[in-house]
Design an enzyme around this catalytic site. Structure first.
Site, PDB file in Angstrom:
ATOM      1  N   SER A 145       0.803  -1.229   0.000  1.00  0.00           N
ATOM      2  CA  SER A 145       0.000   0.000   0.000  1.00  0.00           C
ATOM      3  C   SER A 145       0.830   1.271   0.000  1.00  0.00           C
ATOM      4  CB  SER A 145      -0.944   0.008   1.209  1.00  0.00           C
ATOM      5  OG  SER A 145      -0.215  -0.120   2.422  1.00  0.00           O
TER       6      SER A 145
ATOM      7  N   ASP B 109      -3.940   7.739   8.092  1.00  0.00           N
ATOM      8  CA  ASP B 109      -4.867   6.864   8.805  1.00  0.00           C
ATOM      9  C   ASP B 109      -4.069   6.136   9.875  1.00  0.00           C
ATOM     10  OD1 ASP B 109      -3.514   4.810   7.468  1.00  0.00           O
ATOM     11  OD2 ASP B 109      -5.120   4.456   6.022  1.00  0.00           O
TER      12      ASP B 109
ATOM     13  N   HIS C 175      -0.955   4.317   7.519  1.00  0.00           N
ATOM     14  CA  HIS C 175      -0.218   4.915   6.409  1.00  0.00           C
ATOM     15  C   HIS C 175       0.177   6.364   6.699  1.00  0.00           C
ATOM     16  CE1 HIS C 175      -2.808   1.741   4.629  1.00  0.00           C
ATOM     17  NE2 HIS C 175      -1.669   1.437   4.032  1.00  0.00           N
TER      18      HIS C 175
END
Length: 320
Positions: free
Chosen positions: A37, A295, A298
């Site tokens: 990610s 978040d 991340h």
């Protein structure tokens, strides 16, 4: 510490042994990225997985305020690196169904949020494994040859910057599911072997300039602090060299101009990721630049920029 240092050394030996340094005025034709990610710019958007972020407030600081499938408030390292080496301001996701052949020329990212070196990681998350990313890379090279010729494909393989960013999800999630098979040392060795094998396979396919990011200080991200508290999650999880900058940012946020390091901007920032980070959550902060994390897992766009600015020139100078 010993496990991580061995792991990092094994990977870098493979990378540097196969890298041929270019002249000072050499240009980099493309950026090719594999991983998770941290580098995903939208490959998960059309997958049957819960690990998606193509909805607000993700992307609120992205140009135009669009949620593109990047796990951040704005651009992610694949974009920032592409810009820094003079290619483009954003790096397209290979799985974007609207990509045209010419969109492939400056590179793509195959990265898929939630994946890792351990095949079980991608299976659990229903995302694209790094090994399947290699298959897509073969397809990518075939497309380059078909549309632009063998010489262009050769140029991309020999002179592009290839970047591999994985293992964080293996360490944060899958290790616990594999505890019946591995202790921490043996799982670290398994991931080390997998990382080296991946780089070797990538090199066999023609890649010459390969950079490998090791795992983030996983035990320090807000989600891990919340779920595991003070449980012993050190060793392989915390102190891997490539992310010394991020670890230092977490420990000394004011040094880098940040105000908050122990929670993310989105929602309450402790257990807020993917669909839990949504536009209905009234607690999302107004100034994400003050936060190291967007978040609960991340980093924010600004934190990514600090990391890229601190690391890229140092490592690129070894091969370009």
């Amino acid at each position: 510490m010993k496990i991580q240092i061995i792991w990092l050394t094994l990977v870098l030996i493979v990378v540097e042994a196969n890298a041929v340094k270019q002249g000072k005025n050499a240009t980099i034709p493309a950026l090719i990225v594999f991983g998770d990610s941290i580098m995903d710019t939208g490959n998960n958007n059309n997958l049957p997985t819960l690990l998606k972020c193509n909805f607000p407030p993700y992307g609120k600081d992205y140009p135009g305020g669009f949620a593109t499938g990047r796990f951040s408030d704005g651009r992610v390292p694949s974009d920032l690196i592409a810009e820094k080496i003079g290619l483009a301001k954003t790096l397209p996701a290979y799985m974007n169904p609207y990509l045209k052949p010419e969109d492939l020329l400056k590179g793509v990212t195959f990265a898929s949020g939630g994946t890792g070196y351990d095949p079980l990681t991608a299976k659990i998350m229903s995302v694209i494994s790094v090994w399947d990313q290699l298959i897509y890379f073969k397809e990518y090279i075939s497309k380059i040859k078909r549309h632009f010729g063998e010489e262009k494909a050769k140029d991309i393989l020999e002179h592009s910057f290839f970047l591999v960013v994985s293992s964080s999800n293996d360490l944060a999630h899958t290790y616990l599911a594999q505890a019946h098979r591995y202790d921490r040392t043996s799982y670290a060795n398994f991931l080390a072997d997998s990382a080296v094998h991946f780089v070797r396979e990538l090199h066999k396919l023609g890649a010459q300039k390969i950079g490998v990011f090791s795992a983030v200080p996983v035990g320090c991200v807000p989600l891990q602090r919340t779920v595991f508290g003070d449980k012993e999650l050190d060793g392989v999880i915390l102190y891997i060299n490539v992310y010394d900058t991020l670890f230092d940012m977490i420990q000394h946020p004011k040094k880098y101009g940040f105000e908050v390091a122990d929670r993310g901007c989105c929602g309450k920032g402790l257990l807020t990721i993917s669909y839990l980070c949504n536009s209905l959550n009234q607690f999302t902060c107004s100034n994400s630049s003050a936060y190291i994390f967007w978040d609960s897992y991340h980093p924010s766009k600004r934190a990514y920029q600090v990391i890229v600015d601190n690391l890229l020139d140092k490592y690129l100078s070894k091969v370009y």
